[in-house]
Write a protein that holds these residues in place. Structure first.
Motif, mmCIF file in Angstrom:
data_model
loop_
_atom_site.group_PDB
_atom_site.id
_atom_site.type_symbol
_atom_site.label_atom_id
_atom_site.label_comp_id
_atom_site.label_asym_id
_atom_site.label_seq_id
_atom_site.Cartn_x
_atom_site.Cartn_y
_atom_site.Cartn_z
ATOM 1 N N GLN A 256 0.829 -1.203 0.000
ATOM 2 C CA GLN A 256 0.000 0.000 0.000
ATOM 3 C C GLN A 256 0.868 1.260 0.000
ATOM 4 N N VAL A 257 0.301 2.313 -0.616
ATOM 5 C CA VAL A 257 0.917 3.637 -0.625
ATOM 6 C C VAL A 257 -0.039 4.597 0.089
ATOM 7 N N PHE A 258 0.468 5.287 1.101
ATOM 8 C CA PHE A 258 -0.340 6.249 1.852
ATOM 9 C C PHE A 258 0.251 7.642 1.669
ATOM 10 N N LEU A 259 -0.620 8.615 1.362
ATOM 11 C CA LEU A 259 -0.237 10.018 1.304
ATOM 12 C C LEU A 259 -1.064 10.783 2.325
ATOM 13 N N ASN A 260 -0.368 11.392 3.270
ATOM 14 C CA ASN A 260 -1.038 12.160 4.323
ATOM 15 C C ASN A 260 -2.082 11.306 5.043
ATOM 16 N N GLY A 261 -1.757 10.023 5.235
ATOM 17 C CA GLY A 261 -2.631 9.113 5.961
ATOM 18 C C GLY A 261 -3.710 8.451 5.130
ATOM 19 N N LYS A 262 -3.820 8.805 3.857
ATOM 20 C CA LYS A 262 -4.860 8.256 2.995
ATOM 21 C C LYS A 262 -4.268 7.211 2.059
ATOM 22 N N ASP A 263 -4.936 6.064 1.941
ATOM 23 C CA ASP A 263 -4.500 5.005 1.036
ATOM 24 C C ASP A 263 -4.797 5.432 -0.401
ATOM 25 N N VAL A 264 -3.723 5.648 -1.181
ATOM 26 C CA VAL A 264 -3.893 6.091 -2.573
ATOM 27 C C VAL A 264 -3.417 5.026 -3.561
ATOM 28 N N THR A 265 -3.227 3.811 -3.092
ATOM 29 C CA THR A 265 -2.647 2.752 -3.919
ATOM 30 C C THR A 265 -3.381 2.592 -5.244
ATOM 31 N N GLY A 266 -4.713 2.680 -5.232
ATOM 32 C CA GLY A 266 -5.482 2.455 -6.454
ATOM 33 C C GLY A 266 -5.838 3.716 -7.212
ATOM 34 N N LEU A 267 -5.381 4.877 -6.744
ATOM 35 C CA LEU A 267 -5.748 6.132 -7.396
ATOM 36 C C LEU A 267 -4.879 6.410 -8.624
ATOM 37 N N GLU A 268 -5.494 7.062 -9.628
ATOM 38 C CA GLU A 268 -4.752 7.475 -10.815
ATOM 39 C C GLU A 268 -3.766 8.583 -10.445
ATOM 40 N N PRO A 269 -2.715 8.770 -11.266
ATOM 41 C CA PRO A 269 -1.705 9.797 -10.961
ATOM 42 C C PRO A 269 -2.283 11.189 -10.755
ATOM 43 N N ASN A 270 -3.298 11.571 -11.571
ATOM 44 C CA ASN A 270 -3.831 12.932 -11.464
ATOM 45 C C ASN A 270 -4.693 13.144 -10.230
ATOM 46 N N ARG A 271 -4.958 12.071 -9.482
ATOM 47 C CA ARG A 271 -5.736 12.192 -8.247
ATOM 48 C C ARG A 271 -4.860 12.092 -7.003
ATOM 49 N N ARG A 272 -3.560 12.041 -7.214
ATOM 50 C CA ARG A 272 -2.614 12.027 -6.091
ATOM 51 C C ARG A 272 -1.958 13.399 -5.986
ATOM 52 N N ASN A 273 -1.821 13.895 -4.790
ATOM 53 C CA ASN A 273 -1.238 15.217 -4.603
ATOM 54 C C ASN A 273 0.291 15.136 -4.574
ATOM 55 N N VAL A 274 0.833 14.642 -5.696
ATOM 56 C CA VAL A 274 2.282 14.571 -5.867
ATOM 57 C C VAL A 274 2.624 15.097 -7.256
ATOM 58 N N ASN A 275 3.839 15.588 -7.405
ATOM 59 C CA ASN A 275 4.346 15.989 -8.712
ATOM 60 C C ASN A 275 5.765 15.459 -8.872
#
Length: 395
Positions: free
Chosen positions: A62-81
């Protein structure tokens, strides 16, 4: 209480059956932390970055960003650049349009785009370059544009895939300083990829040394350099001599000093703790940085001096070279092992062909490849999690 910006939990990835590119890796990064993934080509650094960005999906974990599981999210829905090594700027767009492109895709009002692009230009010191095309910029300027384009969207995490690799040495060192200053000023979490050990040490709060899809060691630059857990970390980060021997005796538990017998002489090392103390008769491996190797005196003088230090390795000087302000001395021990000693200056009082005794302080030698080293690597994430909740520092 420390807050976690990014967390990787038990990430596995393979592109061919039986070939693990990432083998159950775990990593945490605090908000505002500069974390570097350091390793040779093919160790899994870029794959890890792509999984964080959502450009690759892990086989498990799993990948968590700011405590939220983003493993299945598309790149444009992740707050990363991401800032790529080749910068990936649009050649037909000018600097301002390149920087504001992501905001335009989000249908941000033109006035807001203009304001934020102006802020980014000031931040990366490119005010006045708005109308230039990428072909009219230097390598360092193009790199700044790529960083500004990534930062304009206010990402939670900025991913940097060897962004300084295409720059010459002098400019790369200057940009290292600028990047670190920028990261501290913004307080954004940076996940940085490099195979350059100097770059990692100079810029990072935390370094994760990768080897064959696993983290060999995670720690501060000081921990990685001065207290490596494995021979791979010791030799990949800096220049270290790896020696093997058998434990002769251990001193009292107050100083954790151990005497080790090698085929070329006896040496001493300090164990990190009482729990790390090897037992007499045990075969161990130690690492000693080349800058910590000293030449006590010639063997003929040692033999005539019964009060001299009996510890050290007998070796013959085979080479002396000078480059970049450092003298490099190559020696060969009586059992055929090569030892490298380095120091600043243009000469030393030993000559090629002379047999000397190589010495080092027990505190300058580190026990590596201990059985508990691998166990520690596997539990580092749990330790870091615990420290984050209790306000401690990295293990």
């Amino acid at each position: 209480m420390s807050e976690i910006s990014l967390e990787l939990k038990n990430i596995k990835k393979s592109f061919q059956e039986g070939e693990d590119v990432l083998d159950d890796i775990c990593l945490t990064a605090k908000k505002g932390e500069f974390v570097t993934l350091l390793g040779s080509s093919g160790c899994g650094k870029t794959t890890t970055l792509r999984i964080i960005a959502g450009l690759e999906q892990p086989d498990s974990g799993q990948v968590f960003l700011n405590g939220k599981d983003v493993t299945g999210l598309e790149p444009n829905r992740r707050n990363v650049n991401t800032v790529f090594q080749n910068y990936a700027l649009f050649p037909h767009m000018n600097v301002a349009d390149n920087i504001g492109y992501g905001l335009k895709l989000k249908k941000t009002p033109k006035a807001e785009i203009s304001r934020r692009v102006k802020e980014m230009l000031e931040l990366v010191q490119l005010t006045g370059f708005e109308k230039r095309k990428p072909s009219e910029l230097s390598g360092g300027q193009r790199q700044r544009v790529a960083i500004a384009r990534a930062l304009v969207n206010n990402p939670e995490v900025l991913l940097l895939d060897e962004p300084l690799g295409a720059l010459d040495l002098q400019l790369r060192r200057a940009m290292q300083h600028e990047l670190k200053h920028l990261q501290k000023k913004l307080g954004i979490t940076f996940i940085y990829i490099t195979h350059d050990q100097e770059e990692a040490i100079n810029m990072s709060d935390t370094i994760a040394v990768m080897n064959h899809g696993r983290f060999e060691q995670i720690g501060t630059p000081d921990e990685i350099y001065n207290h490596p857990k494995t021979s791979y970390v010791a030799t990949f980060v800096g220049n270290a001599n790896i020696l093997k021997g058998v434990v002769k005796e251990s001193a009292d538990n107050n100083n954790h000093q151990i005497t080790i017998i090698t085929e070329s002489g006896e040496v001493q090392v300090l164990a990190a703790s009482e729990e790390n103390m090897p037992q007499p008769g045990e075969t161990v491996t130690i690492a000693v940085r080349s800058e910590n190797i000293r030449f006590e005196e010639s063997v003929k003088n040692i033999q005539g001096n019964s009060t001299g230090n009996i510890h050290g390795l007998t070796a013959k000087v085979t080479e002396k070279t000078f480059a970049g302000g450092q003298l490099r001395v190559v020696l060969k021990t009586t059992d055929g092992q090569e030892i490298i000693a380095s120091r600043y200056g243009i000469d030393t009082n030993v000559n090629v062909g002379e047999t000397v005794r190589c010495c080092f302080k027990p505190s300058d030698a580190v026990l590596v490849d201990r059985p508990e080293a691998n166990a520690e690597t596997n539990t580092q994430k749990a330790q870091r999690d615990n420290q984050s909740t209790t306000g401690g520092t990295h293990a």
